[in-house]
Design a protein around this motif. Structure first.
Motif, mmCIF file in Angstrom:
data_model
loop_
_atom_site.group_PDB
_atom_site.id
_atom_site.type_symbol
_atom_site.label_atom_id
_atom_site.label_comp_id
_atom_site.label_asym_id
_atom_site.label_seq_id
_atom_site.Cartn_x
_atom_site.Cartn_y
_atom_site.Cartn_z
ATOM 1 N N ARG A 157 39.926 43.358 40.506
ATOM 2 C CA ARG A 157 41.087 43.537 41.386
ATOM 3 C C ARG A 157 41.199 42.349 42.337
ATOM 4 O O ARG A 157 40.208 41.918 42.919
ATOM 5 C CB ARG A 157 40.957 44.836 42.167
ATOM 6 C CG ARG A 157 40.964 46.086 41.302
ATOM 7 C CD ARG A 157 40.561 47.293 42.109
ATOM 8 N NE ARG A 157 39.189 47.152 42.602
ATOM 9 C CZ ARG A 157 38.623 47.998 43.459
ATOM 10 N NH1 ARG A 157 39.305 49.033 43.914
ATOM 11 N NH2 ARG A 157 37.377 47.798 43.855
ATOM 12 N N LEU A 234 43.739 41.999 38.097
ATOM 13 C CA LEU A 234 44.727 43.046 38.362
ATOM 14 C C LEU A 234 45.275 42.861 39.771
ATOM 15 O O LEU A 234 44.509 42.725 40.737
ATOM 16 C CB LEU A 234 44.087 44.429 38.218
ATOM 17 C CG LEU A 234 43.415 44.722 36.868
ATOM 18 C CD1 LEU A 234 42.874 46.133 36.859
ATOM 19 C CD2 LEU A 234 44.394 44.516 35.722
ATOM 20 N N TYR A 235 46.590 42.878 39.884
ATOM 21 C CA TYR A 235 47.224 42.688 41.186
ATOM 22 C C TYR A 235 48.476 43.561 41.253
ATOM 23 O O TYR A 235 49.061 43.927 40.231
ATOM 24 C CB TYR A 235 47.604 41.223 41.394
ATOM 25 C CG TYR A 235 48.386 40.608 40.255
ATOM 26 C CD1 TYR A 235 49.774 40.679 40.223
ATOM 27 C CD2 TYR A 235 47.738 39.982 39.201
ATOM 28 C CE1 TYR A 235 50.490 40.132 39.176
ATOM 29 C CE2 TYR A 235 48.439 39.431 38.151
ATOM 30 C CZ TYR A 235 49.817 39.506 38.150
ATOM 31 O OH TYR A 235 50.523 38.967 37.104
ATOM 32 N N GLY A 314 46.909 47.037 35.237
ATOM 33 C CA GLY A 314 46.503 47.939 36.304
ATOM 34 C C GLY A 314 47.624 48.534 37.117
ATOM 35 O O GLY A 314 47.428 49.570 37.761
#
Length: 420
Positions: A157, A234-235, A314
């Motif tokens: 993340r 993942l953003y 995500g």
């Protein structure tokens, strides 16, 4: 005047005597004998290659040669011996099957392995039965396999997770180097290398550090590179917007182009219609990246709300709905025809009900009781319907409707004029 006394003359040594002394010293200096040496060819031996151990400065016309494994002359470590006069070669206990001994003292080792690394001793027997020996060294380097990058977190993340990348396998006498996006690692406080440089730590990773990464391994005989490795960071996905070339379109016309606008990269795009996944009709086409939906021609079934959804592994986000309105010319005409038809049917029903009601009243009027019993004839007695000639009961109204030829009539009673 007399020449100088004797002591003064002893301070000068004649040049001829000095030269003679130097010549005698040179003549009696024993000549230096060159020592045998061993050369490894190639100098950097790769595993699987053939290696020669060449003997240099060996005594001329020796009786024979012998090669030993190690730094000592030990018959248990004898690889082989060769008698020069007869060219007879004898294998020793340490012969592995890959060694060949030549009459000039050269030792060939075929398809060397890392187990062949070590010292080798050459023993030369001269014609006076004196011996010379020299030790050489062989180091076999492995051919490096293709390295592989592994990660402790393949879906980190953004701004939260730390990623540790490892270049494997681990091999001895190997140096490691890292590349990111085909460039050497930049100086950054968030990029940390281990002491042997085999491990790379990316602290609080961002999408800028997603790669691709390549690790390089290097030893004296080979260089190898890993396949590119890309981090799937993942953003959060920013909400997209939807744009249409036209939101009100007549049916059977077009095209209408809907465009999903987003600044995100590396995302997938999905289209929705009335809140459900859009099922593409033959009239609909998507661009290669699914960011554009084209409808041509437009049908009335295409009217409704459209949305696009962008997502990574995500997160996902949908645009606000955009409503497409489809008009068609038959709408107003169909409304007028429907209204007129309804009005005509209503009027006909009302007229039918009024006709039925009027006939019902007309047919049943004779069966109703007289409005007053005070009316009397000339004799003062009342006149009843039963006293009239040919009196018949009236037929029911439904008989008239079912049998139009039924003789239905009304009885009319009235007061008779009787003179005094």
């Amino acid at each position: 005047m007399e020449p100088p006394s004797g002591p003064a003359s002893r301070r000068h040594v004649p040049w001829n005597r000095l030269l003679l002394a130097v010549s005698l010293l040179t003549f009696w200096t024993p000549p230096t004998t060159a020592q045998p040496t061993i050369e490894t060819v190639p100098l950097l031996a790769a595993e699987g290659s053939d290696v020669l151990l060449l003997a240099h400065n060996v005594t001329k016309n020796p009786l024979g040669y012998a090669w030993y494994r190690g730094e000592r002359v030990d018959n248990t470590q004898l690889i082989g011996s060769c008698r020069v006069a007869t060219n007879l070669t004898t294998k020793g206990p340490a012969h592995s099957g890959s060694e060949t001994l030549y009459p000039n003292g050269t030792l060939l080792i075929q398809s060397v392995t890392q187990e062949d690394t070590g010292s080798y001793t050459l023993l030369v027997t001269k014609d006076d039965l004196q011996t010379e020996r020299q030790t050489g060294h062989l180091h076999v380097h492995p051919v490096l396999p293709t390295p592989v990058i592994t990660s402790n977190n393949s879906n980190p993340r953004e701004h939260k997770d730390t990623v540790v990348l490892t270049c494997g396998p681990e091999t001895q006498n190997t140096s490691y180097m890292w590349w990111i996006s085909n460039q050497s690692l930049p100086k950054s406080t968030r990029l940390e290398l281990s002491e042997d440089k085999r491990t790379l730590k990316v602290v609080t990773v961002t999408r800028k550090e997603k790669g691709p990464y390549v690790c390089e391994t290097r030893n004296p005989v080979s260089i190898s590179h890993s396949d590119p490795f890309t981090l799937d960071v993942l953003y959060p996905v920013v909400r997209p917007s939807l744009q249409a070339s036209n939101i009100t379109v007549p049916e059977h016309e077009g095209p209408v182009v809907l465009t999903c606008l987003t600044d995100e990269t590396g995302v997938s795009i999905r289209w929705l219609f009335k809140g459900q996944s859009l099922l593409l009709a033959e009239r609909m086409t998507l661009s290669s990246d699914s960011s554009t939906l084209t409808i041509d021609p437009v049908s009335r079934e295409d009217a409704g709300g459209y949305q696009c959804e962008v997502s990574n592994r995500g997160n996902s986000s949908r645009s606000g709905p955009l409503r497409l309105r489809v008009t068609w010319r038959e709408n107003a005409r169909a409304l007028r025809v429907g209204a007129i038809t309804g009005i005509v049917i209503g009027v006909l029903l009302v007229l039918t009900l009024l006709a039925v009601l009027g006939c019902f009243i007309f047919l049943h009027r004779g069966n109703w009781p007289p409005a007053s019993t005070s009316g009397r004839g000339p004799s003062g007695s009342s006149v009843s319907q039963a006293s009239l000639p040919d009196a018949r009961p009236p037929a029911p109204i439904y008989q008239e409707l079912l049998h139009p030829d039924t003789d239905v009539y009304c009885n009319i009673s009235h007061k008779a004029d009787v003179g005094p």
